[in-house]
Design a protein around this motif. Structure first.
Motif, PDB file in Angstrom:
ATOM      1  N   GLY A   9     -12.411  -7.025   7.453  1.00  0.00           N
ATOM      2  CA  GLY A   9     -11.177  -7.601   7.986  1.00  0.00           C
ATOM      3  C   GLY A   9     -10.082  -7.684   6.939  1.00  0.00           C
ATOM      4  N   ILE A  10     -10.443  -8.154   5.762  1.00  0.00           N
ATOM      5  CA  ILE A  10      -9.460  -8.249   4.670  1.00  0.00           C
ATOM      6  C   ILE A  10      -8.967  -6.857   4.275  1.00  0.00           C
ATOM      7  CG2 ILE A  10      -9.166  -8.881   2.235  1.00  0.00           C
ATOM      8  CD1 ILE A  10     -11.123 -11.224   2.794  1.00  0.00           C
ATOM      9  N   TYR A  11      -9.909  -5.923   4.159  1.00  0.00           N
ATOM     10  CA  TYR A  11      -9.542  -4.552   3.798  1.00  0.00           C
ATOM     11  C   TYR A  11      -8.623  -3.941   4.861  1.00  0.00           C
ATOM     12  CZ  TYR A  11      -9.931   0.386   2.703  1.00  0.00           C
ATOM     13  OH  TYR A  11      -9.649   1.696   2.422  1.00  0.00           O
ATOM     14  N   GLY A  12      -8.914  -4.193   6.134  1.00  0.00           N
ATOM     15  CA  GLY A  12      -8.083  -3.673   7.223  1.00  0.00           C
ATOM     16  C   GLY A  12      -6.672  -4.227   7.165  1.00  0.00           C
ATOM     17  N   ILE A  13      -6.546  -5.520   6.874  1.00  0.00           N
ATOM     18  CA  ILE A  13      -5.220  -6.136   6.776  1.00  0.00           C
ATOM     19  C   ILE A  13      -4.451  -5.570   5.580  1.00  0.00           C
ATOM     20  CG2 ILE A  13      -4.020  -8.322   6.307  1.00  0.00           C
ATOM     21  CD1 ILE A  13      -6.284  -9.668   8.008  1.00  0.00           C
ATOM     22  N   ILE A  14      -5.129  -5.440   4.444  1.00  0.00           N
ATOM     23  CA  ILE A  14      -4.472  -4.876   3.260  1.00  0.00           C
ATOM     24  C   ILE A  14      -4.059  -3.428   3.514  1.00  0.00           C
ATOM     25  CG2 ILE A  14      -4.840  -4.163   0.863  1.00  0.00           C
ATOM     26  CD1 ILE A  14      -6.560  -6.704   0.522  1.00  0.00           C
ATOM     27  N   SER A  15      -4.925  -2.642   4.145  1.00  0.00           N
ATOM     28  CA  SER A  15      -4.589  -1.246   4.464  1.00  0.00           C
ATOM     29  C   SER A  15      -3.394  -1.162   5.402  1.00  0.00           C
ATOM     30  CB  SER A  15      -5.781  -0.538   5.105  1.00  0.00           C
ATOM     31  OG  SER A  15      -6.831  -0.430   4.201  1.00  0.00           O
ATOM     32  N   PHE A  32       3.877  11.351   4.895  1.00  0.00           N
ATOM     33  CA  PHE A  32       3.199  12.633   5.000  1.00  0.00           C
ATOM     34  C   PHE A  32       3.264  13.432   3.705  1.00  0.00           C
ATOM     35  CE2 PHE A  32       4.823  11.436   9.223  1.00  0.00           C
ATOM     36  CZ  PHE A  32       3.606  11.176   9.807  1.00  0.00           C
ATOM     37  N   ASN A  33       3.517  12.754   2.606  1.00  0.00           N
ATOM     38  CA  ASN A  33       3.515  13.381   1.292  1.00  0.00           C
ATOM     39  C   ASN A  33       2.099  13.303   0.741  1.00  0.00           C
ATOM     40  OD1 ASN A  33       3.590  13.579  -1.616  1.00  0.00           O
ATOM     41  ND2 ASN A  33       5.811  13.310  -1.495  1.00  0.00           N
ATOM     42  N   TRP A  34       1.532  14.422   0.333  1.00  0.00           N
ATOM     43  CA  TRP A  34       0.129  14.433  -0.088  1.00  0.00           C
ATOM     44  C   TRP A  34      -0.095  13.588  -1.329  1.00  0.00           C
ATOM     45  CZ3 TRP A  34      -1.766  16.173  -4.708  1.00  0.00           C
ATOM     46  CH2 TRP A  34      -0.923  16.953  -5.492  1.00  0.00           C
ATOM     47  N   LYS A  35       0.884  13.496  -2.204  1.00  0.00           N
ATOM     48  CA  LYS A  35       0.722  12.680  -3.410  1.00  0.00           C
ATOM     49  C   LYS A  35       0.654  11.196  -3.051  1.00  0.00           C
ATOM     50  CE  LYS A  35       3.197  16.043  -6.198  1.00  0.00           C
ATOM     51  NZ  LYS A  35       4.480  16.372  -6.796  1.00  0.00           N
ATOM     52  N   ILE A  36       1.498  10.792  -2.118  1.00  0.00           N
ATOM     53  CA  ILE A  36       1.494   9.402  -1.665  1.00  0.00           C
ATOM     54  C   ILE A  36       0.183   9.100  -0.935  1.00  0.00           C
ATOM     55  CG2 ILE A  36       2.650   7.709  -0.193  1.00  0.00           C
ATOM     56  CD1 ILE A  36       4.497   8.417  -2.419  1.00  0.00           C
ATOM     57  N   MET A  37      -0.263  10.045  -0.099  1.00  0.00           N
ATOM     58  CA  MET A  37      -1.532   9.855   0.617  1.00  0.00           C
ATOM     59  C   MET A  37      -2.695   9.710  -0.357  1.00  0.00           C
ATOM     60  SD  MET A  37      -1.451  12.500   3.774  1.00  0.00           S
ATOM     61  CE  MET A  37      -0.130  12.600   4.923  1.00  0.00           C
ATOM     62  N   LEU A  38      -2.740  10.568  -1.359  1.00  0.00           N
ATOM     63  CA  LEU A  38      -3.806  10.504  -2.354  1.00  0.00           C
ATOM     64  C   LEU A  38      -3.736   9.188  -3.130  1.00  0.00           C
ATOM     65  CD1 LEU A  38      -6.172  11.978  -3.746  1.00  0.00           C
ATOM     66  CD2 LEU A  38      -4.501  12.925  -5.342  1.00  0.00           C
ATOM     67  N   GLY A  39      -2.536   8.803  -3.515  1.00  0.00           N
ATOM     68  CA  GLY A  39      -2.358   7.536  -4.232  1.00  0.00           C
ATOM     69  C   GLY A  39      -2.800   6.344  -3.412  1.00  0.00           C
ATOM     70  N   SER A  40      -2.480   6.345  -2.135  1.00  0.00           N
ATOM     71  CA  SER A  40      -2.881   5.213  -1.292  1.00  0.00           C
ATOM     72  C   SER A  40      -4.392   5.192  -1.085  1.00  0.00           C
ATOM     73  CB  SER A  40      -2.143   5.232   0.047  1.00  0.00           C
ATOM     74  OG  SER A  40      -2.508   6.340   0.817  1.00  0.00           O
ATOM     75  N   VAL A  43      -5.728   3.673  -4.336  1.00  0.00           N
ATOM     76  CA  VAL A  43      -5.465   2.231  -4.335  1.00  0.00           C
ATOM     77  C   VAL A  43      -6.421   1.531  -3.373  1.00  0.00           C
ATOM     78  CG1 VAL A  43      -3.764   0.476  -3.663  1.00  0.00           C
ATOM     79  CG2 VAL A  43      -3.070   2.395  -5.081  1.00  0.00           C
ATOM     80  N   GLY A  44      -6.615   2.102  -2.187  1.00  0.00           N
ATOM     81  CA  GLY A  44      -7.553   1.532  -1.214  1.00  0.00           C
ATOM     82  C   GLY A  44      -8.971   1.484  -1.748  1.00  0.00           C
ATOM     83  N   ILE A  49     -13.480  -1.645  -3.862  1.00  0.00           N
ATOM     84  CA  ILE A  49     -14.500  -1.896  -4.885  1.00  0.00           C
ATOM     85  C   ILE A  49     -14.381  -3.320  -5.421  1.00  0.00           C
ATOM     86  CG2 ILE A  49     -15.213  -1.289  -7.239  1.00  0.00           C
ATOM     87  CD1 ILE A  49     -14.518   1.648  -6.496  1.00  0.00           C
ATOM     88  N   VAL A  50     -13.163  -3.750  -5.734  1.00  0.00           N
ATOM     89  CA  VAL A  50     -12.959  -5.106  -6.272  1.00  0.00           C
ATOM     90  C   VAL A  50     -13.402  -6.151  -5.256  1.00  0.00           C
ATOM     91  CG1 VAL A  50     -11.188  -6.766  -6.987  1.00  0.00           C
ATOM     92  CG2 VAL A  50     -11.135  -4.430  -7.871  1.00  0.00           C
ATOM     93  N   LEU A  51     -12.979  -5.998  -4.002  1.00  0.00           N
ATOM     94  CA  LEU A  51     -13.390  -6.954  -2.965  1.00  0.00           C
ATOM     95  C   LEU A  51     -14.900  -6.895  -2.729  1.00  0.00           C
ATOM     96  CD1 LEU A  51     -10.534  -6.580  -0.321  1.00  0.00           C
ATOM     97  CD2 LEU A  51     -10.932  -8.507  -1.850  1.00  0.00           C
ATOM     98  N   GLY A  52     -15.455  -5.692  -2.758  1.00  0.00           N
ATOM     99  CA  GLY A  52     -16.897  -5.546  -2.562  1.00  0.00           C
ATOM    100  C   GLY A  52     -17.697  -6.230  -3.647  1.00  0.00           C
ATOM    101  N   ARG A  53     -17.236  -6.120  -4.889  1.00  0.00           N
ATOM    102  CA  ARG A  53     -17.938  -6.777  -5.997  1.00  0.00           C
ATOM    103  C   ARG A  53     -17.876  -8.297  -5.857  1.00  0.00           C
ATOM    104  NH1 ARG A  53     -18.718  -3.199 -10.777  1.00  0.00           N
ATOM    105  NH2 ARG A  53     -18.929  -5.099 -11.985  1.00  0.00           N
ATOM    106  N   LYS A  54     -16.776  -8.800  -5.338  1.00  0.00           N
ATOM    107  CA  LYS A  54     -16.636 -10.244  -5.196  1.00  0.00           C
ATOM    108  C   LYS A  54     -17.363 -10.787  -3.963  1.00  0.00           C
ATOM    109  CE  LYS A  54     -12.289 -10.970  -7.621  1.00  0.00           C
ATOM    110  NZ  LYS A  54     -12.906 -11.457  -8.822  1.00  0.00           N
TER     111      LYS A  54
END
Length: 182
Positions: A9-15, A32-40, A43-44, A49-54
């Motif tokens: 739920g938290i991940y969905g809201i952040i996404s 629709f820019n591939w660099k922005i898509m890859l960056g997001s 980041v996701g 990973i950070v939320l999963g570890r916590k």
């Protein structure tokens, strides 16, 4: 499992916030820019990973979390998060003419680039490429070669969710490597 659902739920809201933020801050073309898509995606992945570890790692008792267990919880969380994000995206962007135009432009540019690459690999001349490019445009205008289906429509939502399950698997497979605790 409760923590996995909460993580999803938290991940969905952040996404969803990230998905809303890019077009508002950087403009519609950024969606629709591939660099922005890859960056997001990166980041996701980091956020997941950070939320999963916590949220998934045990804090008491037998402090171990094996890869398979982490994968199980993270896969469920990723499916929940991706579904929330997909439904939110359709709700936000369905019927938005500017985004539909940007998507059509992106799809046309992708088809043109693919044709150019294929023609280059085949050793075609510039004249042959120009002829094929013109034929591509004629076939698109006639409807013979359709542009891709706009992904932010309610009709496309089932396929979007289905493809998000595969994305969730990839996300969980990678994240579980960093979330596990042995």
């Amino acid at each position: 499992m409760k923590n996995a659902l909460k993580l999803g739920g938290i991940y969905g809201i952040i996404s969803t916030i990230i998905g809303l933020g890019y077009p508002m801050i950087m403009g519609l073309e950024s969606m629709f820019n591939w660099k922005i898509m890859l960056g997001s995606m990166v980041v996701g992945l980091i956020i997941f990973i950070v939320l999963g570890r916590k949220m998934i790692r045990p804090s008491e008792g037998d402090n171990t979390l094996y890869y398979g267990e982490a994968l199980k919880y993270l896969f469920v969380a990723a499916i929940v998060g991706n579904t929330i994000s997909s439904v939110s995206s359709v709700a936000m962007y369905n019927g938005n003419e500017k985004i539909e135009e940007a998507f059509e432009k992106y799809t046309l540019e992708t088809q043109e680039a693919t044709l150019k690459m294929a023609m280059n690999l085949a050793g075609a001349s510039e004249e042959e490429m120009a002829v094929e490019m013109e034929e591509l445009h004629e076939r698109i205008e006639s409807g013979e070669v359709p542009l891709a289906t706009f992904p932010f429509s309610w009709a496309a939502l089932p396929m979007t969710i289905l493809s998000s399950i595969f994305a969730a698997l990839i996300l969980a497979l990678i994240s579980a490597i960093f979330v596990k605790k042995t």
